[in-house]
Design an enzyme around this catalytic site. Structure first.
Site, PDB file in Angstrom:
ATOM      1  N   THR A 114      -4.535  -0.311  -0.059  1.00 11.58           N
ATOM      2  CA  THR A 114      -3.994  -1.511  -0.971  1.00 11.58           C
ATOM      3  C   THR A 114      -3.181  -1.202  -2.224  1.00 11.58           C
ATOM      4  OG1 THR A 114      -4.174  -3.892  -1.314  1.00 11.58           O
ATOM      5  CG2 THR A 114      -5.791  -2.554  -2.084  1.00 11.58           C
ATOM      6  N   ARG A 143      -7.970  -3.567 -12.573  1.00 17.23           N
ATOM      7  CA  ARG A 143      -8.495  -4.597 -11.601  1.00 17.23           C
ATOM      8  C   ARG A 143      -8.765  -3.843 -10.220  1.00 17.23           C
ATOM      9  NH1 ARG A 143      -7.001  -6.566  -6.323  1.00 17.23           N
ATOM     10  NH2 ARG A 143      -7.851  -8.412  -6.074  1.00 17.23           N
ATOM     11  N   THR A 181      -8.358  -8.254   4.439  1.00 15.14           N
ATOM     12  CA  THR A 181      -7.332  -8.476   3.546  1.00 15.14           C
ATOM     13  C   THR A 181      -7.345  -9.957   3.110  1.00 15.14           C
ATOM     14  OG1 THR A 181      -4.839  -8.663   3.574  1.00 15.14           O
ATOM     15  CG2 THR A 181      -5.878  -9.120   5.679  1.00 15.14           C
ATOM     16  N   GLY A 182      -6.564 -10.199   1.929  1.00 12.59           N
ATOM     17  CA  GLY A 182      -6.562 -11.388   1.250  1.00 12.59           C
ATOM     18  C   GLY A 182      -7.269 -11.494  -0.306  1.00 12.59           C
ATOM     19  N   THR A 218      -1.846  -5.778   2.280  1.00 12.53           N
ATOM     20  CA  THR A 218      -2.908  -4.513   2.353  1.00 12.53           C
ATOM     21  C   THR A 218      -2.897  -4.140   3.648  1.00 12.53           C
ATOM     22  OG1 THR A 218      -4.170  -5.579   0.437  1.00 12.53           O
ATOM     23  CG2 THR A 218      -5.460  -4.508   2.421  1.00 12.53           C
ATOM     24  N   SER A 245       0.867  -1.286   0.093  1.00 15.23           N
ATOM     25  CA  SER A 245      -0.126   0.127  -0.020  1.00 15.23           C
ATOM     26  C   SER A 245       0.925   1.427   0.071  1.00 15.23           C
ATOM     27  CB  SER A 245      -0.867   0.146   1.281  1.00 15.23           C
ATOM     28  OG  SER A 245      -0.206   0.081   2.520  1.00 15.23           O
TER      29      SER A 245
HETATM   30  N1  ASP Z   1      -7.570  -7.736  -0.762  1.00 13.88           N
HETATM   31  C1  ASP Z   1      -6.414  -7.114  -1.502  1.00 13.88           C
HETATM   32  C2  ASP Z   1      -6.893  -7.187  -2.934  1.00 13.88           C
HETATM   33  O1  ASP Z   1      -7.572  -8.085  -3.433  1.00 13.88           O
HETATM   34  C3  ASP Z   1      -5.150  -7.603  -1.574  1.00 13.88           C
HETATM   35  C4  ASP Z   1      -4.664  -8.105  -0.168  1.00 13.88           C
HETATM   36  O2  ASP Z   1      -5.381  -7.990   0.837  1.00 13.88           O
HETATM   37  O3  ASP Z   1      -3.430  -8.939  -0.123  1.00 13.88           O
HETATM   38  O4  ASP Z   1      -6.807  -5.984  -3.703  1.00 13.88           O
END
Ligand code: ASP
Length: 299
Positions: free
Chosen positions: A183, A193, A216-217, A165, A63
């Site tokens: 993020t 995207r 996050t994820g 993130t 980020s």
């Molecule tokens: N959630 C974030 C995204 O999909 C990525 C992350 O948290 O690692 O953009």
């Protein structure tokens, strides 16, 4: 008077062991700084913005500085901030060339009639607000650049993909709640995207009547279950923060097999976090003022 509470995260995923210390150090600094602000009477909204700014400035996290590059070798940033007192929110999507997207998101909330600005329009708004622009070269790090080159050359990347993130949720001394998430998205993503992070209810949610969450994820899965709203609704149905975090992750795993994590605070200051991937970097301060930090719940 409510008791102030703050919990922050610096990403979920398979974070390599040698990066744990850096992930925890940044989270602790963010939590400590926000806690001091809350103790001094600052609003939860201000505390979560400052906590996330600290994490955006730290190149450990995906980020602001240290954000991952997309397929064009550019950095496109997403962020969302939400005020639980008013349910007002501000978000920016796929904006290039700024170091602190969370502050731009807050300005969208306070200084425009809109809730979300995207791409070039968001960048123009940043310029109009006097926010200095920074180049991709300045935001990228040797590590993110090397990873991009690896992706581009088709060299398989390690399963130990660091994620970063970042997010924060807080309750202030007046019982108001806020959430913030920022993020760079996923490495080597298609230009344009957008993941869960800037989507209200998915990447973050805050409501003084229930609580707040930041996720996050795997954004493509998180948004399918509107993860943060699932957690705050669970608080509304009677769960405490930890039970609500566990519940929301369970729903994501059962319904879409999603990998990720979230932090949660309820309106009385109970905190919790849960994750379905190996780690989530977190730091929080308990009611006695003691700092805690963890890389997950040892799943
Ligand atoms: N959630 C974030 C995204 O999909 C990525 C992350 O948290 O690692 O953009």
């Amino acid at each position: 008077m409510a008791i102030p509470a703050i919990i922050v995260h610096g990403g979920a995923g398979r974070i390599p062991e040698d990066e744990h210390a850096a992930h925890l150090a940044g989270c602790k600094l963010a939590a400590q700084t926000a806690w001091k602000l809350l103790e001094g009477g600052a609003s939860a909204l201000h505390a979560v913005e400052i906590a996330v700014r600290i994490l955006e400035d730290d190149p450990t996290y995906d980020s602001g500085h240290g954000a991952v590059l997309n397929r064009n070798g550019e950095i496109e940033l997403d962020a969302l901030i939400m005020d639980g007192a008013t349910l007002d929110l501000g978000a920016i999507i796929a904006v290039q060339g700024i170091a602190n997207p969370i502050t731009l998101a807050r300005l969208v909330m306070t200084d425009t009639p809109h809730k979300i600005l995207a791409g070039e329009g968001a960048r123009e708004f940043a310029i109009h607000q006097g926010i200095p622009l920074v180049s991709t070269t300045e935001l990228a790090t040797p590590k993110t650049r090397a990873r991009y080159e690896q992706h581009k050359a088709g060299i398989p990347v390690s399963a130990e993909e660091p994620h970063g993130t970042c997010g924060a949720v807080a309750v202030d001394a007046h019982g108001h709640i806020a959430a913030a998430t920022s993020t760079g998205g996923t490495p080597f993503k298609l230009p344009g995207r957008v993941g869960d992070s800037p989507l209200v209810g998915s990447g973050a949610y805050a409501d003084d009547r229930t609580g707040a969450a930041s996720a996050t994820g795997d954004g493509e899965q998180i948004m399918r279950v509107v993860l943060c709203k699932a957690a705050t609704d669970a608080i509304g149905a009677g769960m405490d923060a930890q039970a609500a975090a566990d519940y929301a992750i369970r729903v994501m795993v059962e319904r879409v097999n999603g990998l990720g994590g979230l932090i949660v605070v309820d309106r009385v200051g109970n905190m919790g976090f849960a994750h379905s991937d190996r780690n989530i970097a977190t730091a929080w301060i308990s009611v006695d003022g003691v700092m805690h930090a963890a890389m997950g719940r040892n799943l």
